[in-house]
Scaffold this active site. Structure first.
Site, PDB file in Angstrom:
ATOM      1  N   ARG A  79      14.665   2.360   1.079  1.00  0.00           N
ATOM      2  CA  ARG A  79      14.593   3.399   2.109  1.00  0.00           C
ATOM      3  C   ARG A  79      13.530   3.062   3.143  1.00  0.00           C
ATOM      4  O   ARG A  79      13.726   3.278   4.342  1.00  0.00           O
ATOM      5  CB  ARG A  79      14.285   4.755   1.465  1.00  0.00           C
ATOM      6  CG  ARG A  79      15.465   5.361   0.692  1.00  0.00           C
ATOM      7  CD  ARG A  79      15.031   6.651   0.019  1.00  0.00           C
ATOM      8  NE  ARG A  79      14.036   6.404  -1.015  1.00  0.00           N
ATOM      9  CZ  ARG A  79      13.197   7.326  -1.495  1.00  0.00           C
ATOM     10  NH1 ARG A  79      13.237   8.557  -1.022  1.00  0.00           N
ATOM     11  NH2 ARG A  79      12.340   7.019  -2.448  1.00  0.00           N
ATOM     12  N   TYR A  80      12.404   2.565   2.675  1.00  0.00           N
ATOM     13  CA  TYR A  80      11.340   2.089   3.558  1.00  0.00           C
ATOM     14  C   TYR A  80      10.352   1.301   2.714  1.00  0.00           C
ATOM     15  O   TYR A  80      10.526   1.176   1.500  1.00  0.00           O
ATOM     16  CB  TYR A  80      10.649   3.239   4.293  1.00  0.00           C
ATOM     17  CG  TYR A  80      10.168   4.372   3.416  1.00  0.00           C
ATOM     18  CD1 TYR A  80       8.946   4.285   2.738  1.00  0.00           C
ATOM     19  CD2 TYR A  80      10.912   5.538   3.281  1.00  0.00           C
ATOM     20  CE1 TYR A  80       8.488   5.328   1.938  1.00  0.00           C
ATOM     21  CE2 TYR A  80      10.457   6.581   2.486  1.00  0.00           C
ATOM     22  CZ  TYR A  80       9.247   6.470   1.821  1.00  0.00           C
ATOM     23  OH  TYR A  80       8.803   7.499   1.032  1.00  0.00           O
TER      24      TYR A  80
ATOM     25  N   ASN B 227     -13.459  -6.063  -6.822  1.00  0.00           N
ATOM     26  CA  ASN B 227     -14.268  -6.334  -8.009  1.00  0.00           C
ATOM     27  C   ASN B 227     -13.874  -5.368  -9.133  1.00  0.00           C
ATOM     28  O   ASN B 227     -13.789  -4.167  -8.905  1.00  0.00           O
ATOM     29  CB  ASN B 227     -15.757  -6.177  -7.695  1.00  0.00           C
ATOM     30  CG  ASN B 227     -16.292  -7.302  -6.850  1.00  0.00           C
ATOM     31  OD1 ASN B 227     -16.050  -8.459  -7.125  1.00  0.00           O
ATOM     32  ND2 ASN B 227     -17.051  -6.959  -5.798  1.00  0.00           N
TER      33      ASN B 227
ATOM     34  N   GLY C  80       1.783  11.354 -11.168  1.00  0.00           N
ATOM     35  CA  GLY C  80       2.601  10.584 -10.239  1.00  0.00           C
ATOM     36  C   GLY C  80       2.492   9.085 -10.428  1.00  0.00           C
ATOM     37  O   GLY C  80       2.805   8.308  -9.518  1.00  0.00           O
TER      38      GLY C  80
ATOM     39  N   GLY D  48      40.990 -28.835  -8.751  1.00  0.00           N
ATOM     40  CA  GLY D  48      40.627 -28.749 -10.155  1.00  0.00           C
ATOM     41  C   GLY D  48      41.042 -27.486 -10.866  1.00  0.00           C
ATOM     42  O   GLY D  48      42.204 -27.059 -10.871  1.00  0.00           O
TER      43      GLY D  48
ATOM     44  N   HIS E 266      -6.976 -10.321  -6.042  1.00  0.00           N
ATOM     45  CA  HIS E 266      -7.121  -9.739  -4.706  1.00  0.00           C
ATOM     46  C   HIS E 266      -5.819  -9.144  -4.192  1.00  0.00           C
ATOM     47  O   HIS E 266      -4.759  -9.453  -4.706  1.00  0.00           O
ATOM     48  CB  HIS E 266      -7.626 -10.792  -3.726  1.00  0.00           C
ATOM     49  CG  HIS E 266      -9.046 -11.219  -4.016  1.00  0.00           C
ATOM     50  ND1 HIS E 266      -9.365 -12.503  -4.410  1.00  0.00           N
ATOM     51  CD2 HIS E 266     -10.203 -10.522  -4.002  1.00  0.00           C
ATOM     52  CE1 HIS E 266     -10.687 -12.577  -4.592  1.00  0.00           C
ATOM     53  NE2 HIS E 266     -11.207 -11.390  -4.366  1.00  0.00           N
TER      54      HIS E 266
ATOM     55  N   ASP F  37     -28.394  -5.666 -11.537  1.00  0.00           N
ATOM     56  CA  ASP F  37     -28.230  -4.238 -11.254  1.00  0.00           C
ATOM     57  C   ASP F  37     -26.940  -3.676 -11.852  1.00  0.00           C
ATOM     58  O   ASP F  37     -26.920  -2.542 -12.359  1.00  0.00           O
ATOM     59  CB  ASP F  37     -28.306  -3.956  -9.759  1.00  0.00           C
ATOM     60  CG  ASP F  37     -27.350  -4.805  -8.933  1.00  0.00           C
ATOM     61  OD1 ASP F  37     -26.622  -5.639  -9.504  1.00  0.00           O
ATOM     62  OD2 ASP F  37     -27.358  -4.647  -7.693  1.00  0.00           O
TER      63      ASP F  37
ATOM     64  N   ASP G  86      25.721 -29.069  -6.892  1.00  0.00           N
ATOM     65  CA  ASP G  86      26.974 -29.181  -6.132  1.00  0.00           C
ATOM     66  C   ASP G  86      26.729 -29.973  -4.846  1.00  0.00           C
ATOM     67  O   ASP G  86      25.712 -29.792  -4.170  1.00  0.00           O
ATOM     68  CB  ASP G  86      27.484 -27.772  -5.780  1.00  0.00           C
ATOM     69  CG  ASP G  86      28.985 -27.743  -5.543  1.00  0.00           C
ATOM     70  OD1 ASP G  86      29.502 -28.711  -4.964  1.00  0.00           O
ATOM     71  OD2 ASP G  86      29.627 -26.751  -5.943  1.00  0.00           O
TER      72      ASP G  86
ATOM     73  N   ARG H 250     -12.799 -16.868 -14.955  1.00  0.00           N
ATOM     74  CA  ARG H 250     -12.829 -15.751 -14.011  1.00  0.00           C
ATOM     75  C   ARG H 250     -11.419 -15.199 -13.815  1.00  0.00           C
ATOM     76  O   ARG H 250     -10.438 -15.936 -13.907  1.00  0.00           O
ATOM     77  CB  ARG H 250     -13.388 -16.231 -12.669  1.00  0.00           C
ATOM     78  CG  ARG H 250     -13.675 -15.128 -11.671  1.00  0.00           C
ATOM     79  CD  ARG H 250     -14.247 -15.717 -10.405  1.00  0.00           C
ATOM     80  NE  ARG H 250     -13.213 -16.405  -9.623  1.00  0.00           N
ATOM     81  CZ  ARG H 250     -13.446 -17.118  -8.517  1.00  0.00           C
ATOM     82  NH1 ARG H 250     -14.682 -17.276  -8.090  1.00  0.00           N
ATOM     83  NH2 ARG H 250     -12.452 -17.696  -7.869  1.00  0.00           N
TER      84      ARG H 250
ATOM     85  N   LYS I  45      -1.519   3.293 -11.119  1.00  0.00           N
ATOM     86  CA  LYS I  45      -1.453   4.027  -9.860  1.00  0.00           C
ATOM     87  C   LYS I  45      -1.888   3.088  -8.748  1.00  0.00           C
ATOM     88  O   LYS I  45      -2.965   2.518  -8.807  1.00  0.00           O
ATOM     89  CB  LYS I  45      -2.364   5.259  -9.924  1.00  0.00           C
ATOM     90  CG  LYS I  45      -2.153   6.266  -8.809  1.00  0.00           C
ATOM     91  CD  LYS I  45      -0.809   6.983  -8.960  1.00  0.00           C
ATOM     92  CE  LYS I  45      -0.691   8.169  -8.010  1.00  0.00           C
ATOM     93  NZ  LYS I  45      -1.594   9.278  -8.365  1.00  0.00           N
ATOM     94  N   HIS I  46      -1.052   2.929  -7.747  1.00  0.00           N
ATOM     95  CA  HIS I  46      -1.343   2.036  -6.619  1.00  0.00           C
ATOM     96  C   HIS I  46      -1.709   0.628  -7.093  1.00  0.00           C
ATOM     97  O   HIS I  46      -2.689   0.038  -6.646  1.00  0.00           O
ATOM     98  CB  HIS I  46      -2.445   2.619  -5.731  1.00  0.00           C
ATOM     99  CG  HIS I  46      -2.117   3.966  -5.161  1.00  0.00           C
ATOM    100  ND1 HIS I  46      -0.946   4.205  -4.474  1.00  0.00           N
ATOM    101  CD2 HIS I  46      -2.780   5.138  -5.183  1.00  0.00           C
ATOM    102  CE1 HIS I  46      -0.909   5.465  -4.096  1.00  0.00           C
ATOM    103  NE2 HIS I  46      -1.999   6.061  -4.517  1.00  0.00           N
TER     104      HIS I  46
ATOM    105  N   THR J  64      36.599 -33.477  -2.245  1.00  0.00           N
ATOM    106  CA  THR J  64      36.781 -32.814  -0.944  1.00  0.00           C
ATOM    107  C   THR J  64      36.061 -33.535   0.186  1.00  0.00           C
ATOM    108  O   THR J  64      36.186 -33.127   1.343  1.00  0.00           O
ATOM    109  CB  THR J  64      36.255 -31.370  -1.015  1.00  0.00           C
ATOM    110  OG1 THR J  64      34.874 -31.397  -1.370  1.00  0.00           O
ATOM    111  CG2 THR J  64      37.042 -30.558  -2.031  1.00  0.00           C
TER     112      THR J  64
END
Length: 528
Positions: free
Chosen positions: A217-218, A422, A309, A38, A528, A482, A128, A524, A279-280, A70
């Site tokens: 790198r890790y 939480n 940071g 083609g 997690h 509470d 394909d 909700r 952060k994190h 083909t």
């Protein structure tokens, strides 16, 4: 096993013509016979390269809109024949089948077609058939056949031929076969996942695939190897962003930047500038203000210690004043839809700071899935795209929230959605002032968030914590009163939570006794 195989005959059939003419010329100059189909054959022929149409080899013309060209013994026999098997060689001679030593194929652009929003029939036409069949055949017979499926492997192929006098080595062909099977697996995964999404079914088998974007790198820690793969979606974010400066992104950088982008995208730029500091993977400061620099300053004042940071995400173009403020402390990554020239010049003085622009914000309401690996399998779920409007809220206390409280409650709810459970979020005047994340007890999250606000009040020299007169969001219901009482003691005046606890009446009574306003969302946001 034959180690070196001379490359005498190649079949080239590519959808992506990048580098095609250069490769064709390089092969022809090395005396390799070229077969093609083609548009690939036409391009090679127009470049005055000697090429034979596959139709001339098979004796059958391309038919059915190119669907059949083909799929023929003279093609697959040439790819699959074992060159050291007398019976295979005899069959080749009897049926006039010539060996094919190199297959160069890249597939119809199914992923790109779907990403552009193509209709069902167009997507189907871009699946394909002949390409994957030839790729699998050549890869299976890698003892004798080289198979190239990616344009970025063209140079490596030519270098291999130069190093071996026009031949390829066995280890090289093994690596090409690995790439080939990975390509067809990813292609089939894209098709099956698209069909599952289109038909809205849960498939019996779930395929997960990606394209290597970066060897890292890790991982989370230096003893863990890691890599970053993209899934081909055009959704704006860290995977599609342009990096303007700074060191290479790390595993944690990518993970945290993604968290920041997903949260800042909750705030429509039309409603004002917004800033998120992460952060994190947890937000430590979020604000929406009259100016971008003001939004950053308010977000920073939520938790200045954690912001050091951190990762900063903005919902509008980064400007010079905001860049100047950001440069006052160490920041790992800043990501925004764009950055003006003044901001880029300011950041250029901080060579290790990574600046990314993504062109636009992702659509947080668009349907997609999240995948998490567990021992022996995967957990797959719809992405949390839940949104709450003022009309969705149910006032459950004697006192309804004021207009300002309601505005802050909705803001806090957006943030809580992106805080690890939480989750407790204190907000005042469109900015977070205390965030409690990831605790096993909801009351502990409430206390931690209030304590962080108290700590920042001391840093800022305030007479009282900003929790005085604040509102609070909880990602799930308060199982006991509470947590609510703790928020009240910290100075909160209104709360937003899903409701649904067996003790809702007890919690509502405690709110009424304290003079608090409380609304239920009925939704909700566990994370997690």
């Amino acid at each position: 096993m034959t180690q070196l195989v001379d490359l005498k005959r190649a079949l080239i059939s590519v959808s992506d013509k990048t580098g095609l003419l250069e490769l064709g010329k390089a092969l022809a100059d090395r005396g390799v016979e070229l077969l093609s189909t083609g548009g690939s054959a036409k391009a090679l022929r127009d470049a005055r390269l000697p090429v034979t149409d596959v139709a001339d080899v098979t004796g059958f013309p391309e038919m059915m809109d190119g669907r059949v060209k083909t799929l023929h013994p003279k093609v697959h026999g040439g790819l699959l024949a074992l060159r050291d098997n007398p019976e295979h060689l005899a069959a080749m001679q009897e049926h006039g089948i010539a060996g094919i030593d190199l297959l160069v194929v890249n597939l119809y652009p199914f992923e790109a077609t779907v990403a552009k929003g193509a209709d069902y029939d167009t997507a189907i036409e871009n699946i394909d058939i002949g390409g994957p069949a030839m790729i699998r055949a050549a890869a299976k017979n890698h003892g004798f056949v080289s198979v190239v499926t990616d344009t970025e492997d063209y140079d490596a192929l030519l270098q291999e031929l130069d190093a071996n006098g026009g031949a390829t080595g066995y280890e090289f062909r093994q690596k090409l076969a690995l790439n080939a099977y990975a390509r067809t697996a990813a292609y089939d995964a894209a098709v099956s996942n698209w069909l599952a999404n289109t038909l809205d079914v849960t498939p019996r088998r779930k395929a997960v695939a990606g394209t290597l974007a970066q060897t890292l790198r890790y991982g989370e820690n230096p003893h863990q190897s890691a890599a970053f793969y993209t899934d081909g979606q055009a959704r704006p974010g860290v995977a599609t962003a342009v990096q303007h400066q700074g060191k290479e992104l790390s595993y944690n950088n990518i993970n945290d930047t993604d968290a920041a982008v997903e949260l800042v995208a909750e705030f429509d730029p039309k409603n004002g500038p917004a800033c998120v500091i992460v952060k994190h993977a947890n937000p430590c400061g979020v604000s929406q203000g009259a100016s971008l620099v003001g939004a950053y300053q308010a977000a920073f004042q939520c938790d200045q210690t954690s912001a050091f940071g951190g990762i900063i995400a903005l919902n509008q173009t980064l400007d010079g004043p905001t860049a100047s403020e950001i440069c006052k402390i160490f920041t790992e990554v800043v990501i925004a839809p764009d950055a003006d020239e003044e901001a880029k010049k300011i950041f250029a003085q901080k060579k290790n700071l990574r600046l990314l622009t993504m062109g636009a914000l992702p659509d947080v309401t668009a349907a997609s899935q999240t995948i998490r690996q567990v021992s022996g399998g995967y957990l797959v779920q719809d992405k949390d795209t839940g949104q709450i409007l003022p009309s969705d809220l149910k006032v459950v206390t004697k006192r309804a929230p004021t207009a300002q409280e309601l505005q802050d409650l909705l803001f806090a709810w957006k943030v809580a959605k992106h805080v690890k459970s939480n989750a407790i979020v204190y907000v005042k005047d469109g900015a977070t002032i205390g965030i409690g994340a990831g605790q096993m007890s909801r009351v502990d999250s409430t206390r931690i968030a209030a304590r962080k606000a108290q700590d920042m009040a001391e840093v800022l020299g305030l007479e009282a914590p900003l929790t005085q007169g604040s509102v609070v969001a909880s990602d799930a219901f308060f199982p006991f009163a509470d947590g609510l009482i703790t928020a009240f003691e910290a100075g909160a005046t209104a709360l937003i939570q899903p409701g649904g606890s067996m003790r809702d009446d007890e919690v509502i009574a405690a709110a009424d006794a304290a003079g608090l306003a409380m609304v239920f969302t009925g939704m909700r946001h566990f994370r997690h």
